[in-house]
Design an enzyme around this catalytic site. Structure first.
Site, PDB file in Angstrom:
ATOM      1  CE  LYS A 126      -8.989  -8.656   4.253  1.00 18.10           C
ATOM      2  NZ  LYS A 126      -8.670  -7.943   3.003  1.00 18.10           N
ATOM      3  CE  LYS A 161      -9.676 -10.057   8.314  1.00 17.06           C
ATOM      4  NZ  LYS A 161      -8.312  -9.599   8.674  1.00 17.06           N
ATOM      5  NE  ARG A 211       1.772  -5.283   5.375  1.00 19.23           N
ATOM      6  CZ  ARG A 211       1.027  -4.548   4.532  1.00 19.23           C
ATOM      7  NH1 ARG A 211       1.626  -3.752   3.667  1.00 19.23           N
ATOM      8  NH2 ARG A 211      -0.291  -4.625   4.570  1.00 19.23           N
ATOM      9  NE  ARG A 226       0.231  -1.990   9.276  1.00 23.69           N
ATOM     10  CZ  ARG A 226      -0.281  -2.853   8.399  1.00 23.69           C
ATOM     11  NH1 ARG A 226      -0.651  -2.448   7.211  1.00 23.69           N
ATOM     12  NH2 ARG A 226      -0.418  -4.127   8.722  1.00 23.69           N
ATOM     13  NE  ARG A 234     -11.346   0.986  10.620  1.00 23.36           N
ATOM     14  CZ  ARG A 234     -11.939   1.699   9.683  1.00 23.36           C
ATOM     15  NH1 ARG A 234     -12.227   1.140   8.520  1.00 23.36           N
ATOM     16  NH2 ARG A 234     -12.245   2.966   9.892  1.00 23.36           N
ATOM     17  CG  ASP A 274      -1.250  -7.012   7.237  1.00 20.77           C
ATOM     18  OD1 ASP A 274      -0.149  -6.481   6.968  1.00 20.77           O
ATOM     19  OD2 ASP A 274      -2.318  -6.666   6.711  1.00 20.77           O
ATOM     20  CD  GLU A 282      -5.753  -8.539   5.634  1.00 21.21           C
ATOM     21  OE1 GLU A 282      -5.183  -7.999   4.660  1.00 21.21           O
ATOM     22  OE2 GLU A 282      -6.757  -8.067   6.182  1.00 21.21           O
ATOM     23  CG  ASN A 284      -1.359  -7.362   2.700  1.00 18.06           C
ATOM     24  OD1 ASN A 284      -2.417  -6.848   2.395  1.00 18.06           O
ATOM     25  ND2 ASN A 284      -1.057  -7.693   3.954  1.00 18.06           N
TER      26      ASN A 284
END
Length: 320
Positions: A126, A161, A211, A226, A234, A274, A282, A284
């Site tokens: 994050k 979050k 992604r 997504r 979400r 993301d 984000e 990852n």
């Protein structure tokens, strides 16, 4: 030259091979003639200053009912001539950190670790996005519930979050003035003891949380959007989102061009960004996914691109 590919991952018997990116990597490594060595959970240790892994020879196949075979386990010292894929899923807890510290010692002994252990410790998924503030939506990170509440009031709607979740867990969409906001904030921060993140809500989530995959700092040409389903906001696949592979947009490439060089510099060979709408949310680095979905849609071989980069790094390291 064949390499020893040592994979640290969650239990291989419980993965879903149709969507497991680590499995795609293992298939590609095996296809190239590399030797696969599986490390079970808890299989890293130290002995007299030497990094040790409990390993079992591994073979894999594209069979949904019987996708792997393991040989008898033994212990090996980690070091020169090995590539270690650190693919254990979050949370990045104390045990995960300790494993990266052992892998850091293996790195000093000559092993190539993917991704770099120091980077895995440094880049909270994050917080890492905030290294590139020009790419991000309005964001605040704090333990102070009053600041979080004021942020929601300022923007009218926000996503809240924890810093250590994955797969959409414990993510809240909150509106200013809603009666449950106080308890949401108290839960996330554990009464002001834990950091939490608030980001301006992006309605573009309806079109998907994309992604974008980076290999040694360069973006793959396609991403996986997504898309939330039903009454779920979400987009995470683990939360029921539908995956739709797409070519990258110009804005996607702009974001990747800002993030990629730093990831490459830090030895982060495989990274997932993301992106919602025009904004990075984000970065990852622990175990990015979506290889198999993109490959299935566009006929790509993303694991092949990754192993081109791994083999080039390993060759350069061997000749240094």
């Amino acid at each position: 030259m064949p390499l020893d590919i040592v994979v640290v991952m969650d239990p291989i018997g419980s993965i879903k091979i149709a969507k497991d990116s680590t499995f795609a990597m293992l298939l590609e490594a095996q296809r190239r003639g590399h030797r696969l060595l599986y490390v079970p959970p808890g299989g890293l240790s130290m002995r007299d200053g030497r990094p040790i892994a409990q390993v079992a020879g591994l073979s894999v196949r594209e069979d949904a009912t019987s996708w792997f075979e393991l040989e008898q386990a033994s212990h090996i010292e980690l070091g020169h001539g090995q590539v270690v894929l650190m693919r254990k899923d979050p949370p990045v807890d104390a045990e995960y950190i300790h494993d990266t510290q052992i892998l850091g010692i293996a790195q000093l002994a000559g092993a190539l670790i993917v991704n770099d252990p120091q980077g895995l410790r440094d880049y909270n998924e994050k917080l890492a996005a905030l290294l590139f503030p020009e790419c991000c939506p309005a964001t605040v990170v704090t333990r102070d519930n009053a600041i979080l509440k004021a942020f929601v009031a300022e923007h009218g709607e926000a996503v809240l979050k924890p810093l250590d979740g994955m797969g959409g867990r414990s993510i809240f969409r909150a509106r200013a003035g809603e009666p449950n906001l106080n308890v949401i904030l108290e839960t996330l921060t554990e009464g002001g003891r834990r950091l939490a993140m608030a980001q301006r809500y992006l309605p573009e989530i309806a079109d998907g949380d994309k992604r974008i995959l980076l290999i040694d700092g360069e973006p793959v040409d396609y991403c996986l959007a997504r898309i939330p389903q039903g009454d779920e906001f979400r987009g995470n696949l683990a939360a029921g989102g539908r995956g739709e592979a797409r070519p990258l947009s110009e804005r996607d490439r702009w974001i990747a061009a800002r993030v990629g060089p730093e990831m490459k510099r830090r030895g982060m060979l495989f990274v997932g960004l993301d992106v919602i709408g025009d904004y990075l949310t984000e970065v990852n680095v622990t175990s990015p996914t979506c290889i198999r979905e993109i490959d299935a849609a566009f006929g790509t071989n993303i694991a092949g691109q990754l192993f081109d980069a791994i083999e080039a790094r390993a060759a350069a390291q061997a000749s240094a």
